[in-house]
Design an enzyme around this catalytic site. Structure first.
Site, PDB file in Angstrom:
ATOM      1  CB  SER A  85      -0.882  -0.044   1.484  1.00 25.55           C
ATOM      2  OG  SER A  85      -1.729  -0.023   1.394  1.00 25.55           O
ATOM      3  CG  HIS A 138      -5.725  -2.518   0.662  1.00 26.25           C
ATOM      4  ND1 HIS A 138      -4.381  -2.345  -1.131  1.00 26.25           N
ATOM      5  CD2 HIS A 138      -5.129  -1.350   1.152  1.00 26.25           C
ATOM      6  CE1 HIS A 138      -4.108  -0.838  -0.490  1.00 26.25           C
ATOM      7  NE2 HIS A 138      -4.049  -1.045   1.368  1.00 26.25           N
TER       8      HIS A 138
HETATM    9  C1  GTR Z   1      -5.192   4.653   1.679  1.00 25.90           C
HETATM   10  C2  GTR Z   1      -4.701   5.561   0.529  1.00 25.90           C
HETATM   11  C3  GTR Z   1      -4.029   4.732  -0.410  1.00 25.90           C
HETATM   12  C4  GTR Z   1      -3.092   3.803   0.210  1.00 25.90           C
HETATM   13  C5  GTR Z   1      -3.416   2.859   1.750  1.00 25.90           C
HETATM   14  C6  GTR Z   1      -2.301   2.765   2.722  1.00 25.90           C
HETATM   15  O1  GTR Z   1      -6.648   4.950   2.781  1.00 25.90           O
HETATM   16  O2  GTR Z   1      -5.759   6.046  -0.188  1.00 25.90           O
HETATM   17  O3  GTR Z   1      -3.555   5.194  -1.050  1.00 25.90           O
HETATM   18  O4  GTR Z   1      -1.822   4.128   0.578  1.00 25.90           O
HETATM   19  O5  GTR Z   1      -3.811   4.205   2.368  1.00 25.90           O
HETATM   20  O6  GTR Z   1      -1.708   2.758   2.621  1.00 25.90           O
HETATM   21  O7  GTR Z   1      -3.319   1.830   3.310  1.00 25.90           O
END
Ligand code: GTR
Length: 432
Positions: free
Chosen positions: A271, A412
Site C-alpha cells: 500500500s 487490500h
Molecule cells: C489509503 C490510500 C491508499 C493507500 C492506503 C494504505 O487510504 O488512499 O493510497 O496508500 O491508504 O496505505 O493503506
C-alpha cells in the site's frame, strides 16, 4: 481591430473550454470505479528523451534517459532526498540465537541517523534462519504497527513510537499496548520465510517519519533541511521520500551484517509502503529485487487511468506524502511529465514484481498491470524478457518474468498467498 484584439482571445478561450473534456470527467475529477467510463489516455514514452529524441540503445537509456526520469520524479512527485547522513551508526541492542524454538536468530539493531544519543533513529528487527550455511538473501520491508506487531514473539521490544490510534487493536493515545503484539502477524509468515532460506528485516515506518501532516517538523525531515532552511522547498521530499530513504539506511546496515548477503536484498512494501518500496528500489540500485503490493495511486497504478484513487484525492487525504509540486497536477494529470510505468522502468533491468488484489478497486489492479506493461519496452531494450504476457493473468497465476505480475482474490491486504508469490519470484530472479 480593437474589438478583434479583445474579443478574439475570449472566443478562443470559450471554444477551448467547450472543446476540452470537463475536469469532472477524468483523473482530476471524482472517483470512478466503472471500467466502461475510463476515457482514453496517452502515456509519456519512457524511451523518448526530454528533447524529443528517441532512445534506441541501452547506453542512451542508462546515461541520459534514466537520469532524466529520476529527476522528473524527484521534482514533480516524490521530492528530493539526501544521501546517507553523517555520523550514522548501528547498535545491536539484542540477539537471541535460539528464537522461535531454535528456528531463527533474532536480532534488534538500532540505526542511529546521527551521532547524537537522542537523535532520530530506526529500530530494525531481523530474523535469520539458523539452518543457513552462509550469508542468506533477505526481505526488507517496513511495517505499520511496530516491530512487535509482526509476530507474537514476546521478546520483540514493544515500540514506544507514535502510533495511529486503533483502540480495537490496542493502539490507544497514539501508543502501542501489549495487546498489539502480533496484531499484524497474518501479514508476516515469518516461519515460512525462514524455512525457505530467507532472512526478514523490518522496521516501523513511523520511526522514520510519523504518518501525519506536521509540517515536516518530526521524523528525519529536520535532518534533511539545508543550513538555514526554515520552509520546505516545493521539491523537497514528503513522507514517502523519507520512508524510502529509511529503507536505504536499513540496507546500509544489512550490507554490514555477516549473516546476510547484501547483494541479495529484496525490498517489499504494501500500500503506501508499496509506493515507498518502488521509489526506494528506483532510487537505490543496491536493492536486488523490488516488490510492490497493492501500491495503487502514486505506486504502481497509472495516474492517467481514471479508475480508483486519483492524484487529487491522494494529495488531499495525505498532503504530507508527496512533494508540494505534485499538487499542481491535481487537476492536470495528463500534464505530468511522467506516469507510474516510468517509475517501474527506473528499476530496470533489475527484477520487479507488482502484486494486486482482485477486490482492491481503490488501487486499480488493471492500472497496476498496465503500468508494469508500460515498463516492458525499457526492460526489453536492456536485454531482459520484460513482462511476458499481453493481458492480465488469471487469479493466483504468477507471471514470473523479469517484470513479474500477480493478482490474487480478495481485498487490500498482505496474505500468505502474496508471500508465496514474492518468494517464488525471488527464488527465480535473485542473483545466484
Ligand atoms: C489509503 C490510500 C491508499 C493507500 C492506503 C494504505 O487510504 O488512499 O493510497 O496508500 O491508504 O496505505 O493503506
Amino acid at each position: 481591430m480593437v474589438l478583434n484584439r479583445f474579443v478574439g482571445p475570449l472566443v478562443g478561450l470559450a471554444l477551448l473550454m467547450f472543446a476540452s473534456p470537463s475536469p469532472a470527467q477524468g483523473p482530476g475529477g471524482p472517483i470512478n470505479q466503472d471500467e466502461s467510463k475510463v476515457p482514453p489516455y496517452t502515456l509519456p514514452d519512457p524511451l523518448v528523451l526530454n528533447n524529443g529524441e528517441k532512445v534506441g540503445d541501452a547506453e542512451t537509456w542508462t546515461s541520459k534517459r534514466r537520469p532524466e526520469i529520476e529527476t522528473l520524479f524527484e521534482t514533480h512527485v516524490y521530492g528530493k532526498m539526501p544521501g546517507p547522513p553523517e555520523g550514522m551508526r548501528f547498535e545491536v541492542t539484542s540477539e537471541d540465537k535460539q528464537a522461535l524454538g531454535g528456528l531463527a536468530t533474532r536480532k534488534e539493531v538500532t540505526v542511529h541517523f546521527n551521532d547524537k544519543a537522542d537523535g532520530p533513529r530506526m529500530n530494525l528487527l531481523i530474523y535469520l534462519p539458523n539452518q543457513a550455511k552462509g550469508p542468506v538473501p533477505a526481505f526488507l520491508a517496513l511495517n505499520f504497527g511496530g516491530n512487535h506487531s509482526i509476530h507474537p514473539d514476546p521478546e520483540i521490544t514493544l515500540s514506544r513510537a507514535w502510533m495511529r490510534d486503533n483502540p480495537s487493536k490496542g493502539y490507544v493515545n497514539h501508543q502501542a499496548t501489549e495487546q498489539t503484539r502480533g496484531a499484524s502477524a497474518s501479514r508476516w509468515p515469518v516461519e515460512t520465510i525462514l524455512k525457505r532460506g530467507y532472512a526478514l528485516a523490518t522496521a516501523y515506518y513511523g520511526d522514520i517519519d510519523p504518518d501525519y501532516d506536521d509540517g515536516f517538523q518530526n521524523g528525519v525531515h529536520p535532518l534533511f533541511a539545508k543550513a538555514g532552511q526554515t520552509q520546505r522547498d516545493d521539491d523537497d521530499c514528503g513522507s514517502i521520500g523519507a520512508w524510502a530513504w529509511g529503507l536505504s539506511r536499513g540496507l546500509d546496515y544489512l550490507e554490514n551484517d555477516l549473516g546476510i548477503d547484501g547483494k541479495r536484498v529484496v525490498v517489499m512494501g504494501h500500500s503506501r509502503l508499496g509506493k515507498t518500496s518502488l521509489w526506494a528500489g528506483a532510487r537505490d540500485p543496491r536493492f536486488a529485487i523490488v516488490i510492490s503490493n497493492d501500491s495503487g495511486e502514486g505506486g504502481a497504478a497509472l495516474a492517467r487511468r481514471w479508475f480508483g484513487e486519483t492524484v487529487r484525492k491522494i494529495n488531499t487525504s495525505f498532503p504530507h506524502w508527496f512533494c508540494t509540486n505534485y499538487k499542481q497536477f491535481n487537476d492536470r494529470v495528463n500534464d505530468l511529465p511522467v506516469d507510474q510505468h516510468m517509475l517501474i522502468a527506473l528499476v530496470a533491468p533489475r527484477p520487479v514484481l507488482v502484486c494486486s488484489a482482485e477486490e482492491d478497486h481503490w488501487a486499480d489492479p488493471l492500472g497496476e498491470f498496465l503500468s508494469a506493461k508500460g515498463a516492458d519496452p525499457v526492460y526489453r531494450l536492456l536485454g531482459t524478457d520484460g513482462l511476458v504476457v499481453q493481458k492480465m493473468p488469471p487469479l493466483n497465476h504468477l507471471v514470473n518474468s523479469t517484470i513479474g505480475y500477480h493478482i490474487r482474490p480478495g481485498k487490500h491486504d498482505v496474505t500468505p498467498i502474496d508471500w508465496a508469490a514474492y518468494m517464488d519470484f525471488a527464488d527465480k530472479h535473485l542473483p545466484k
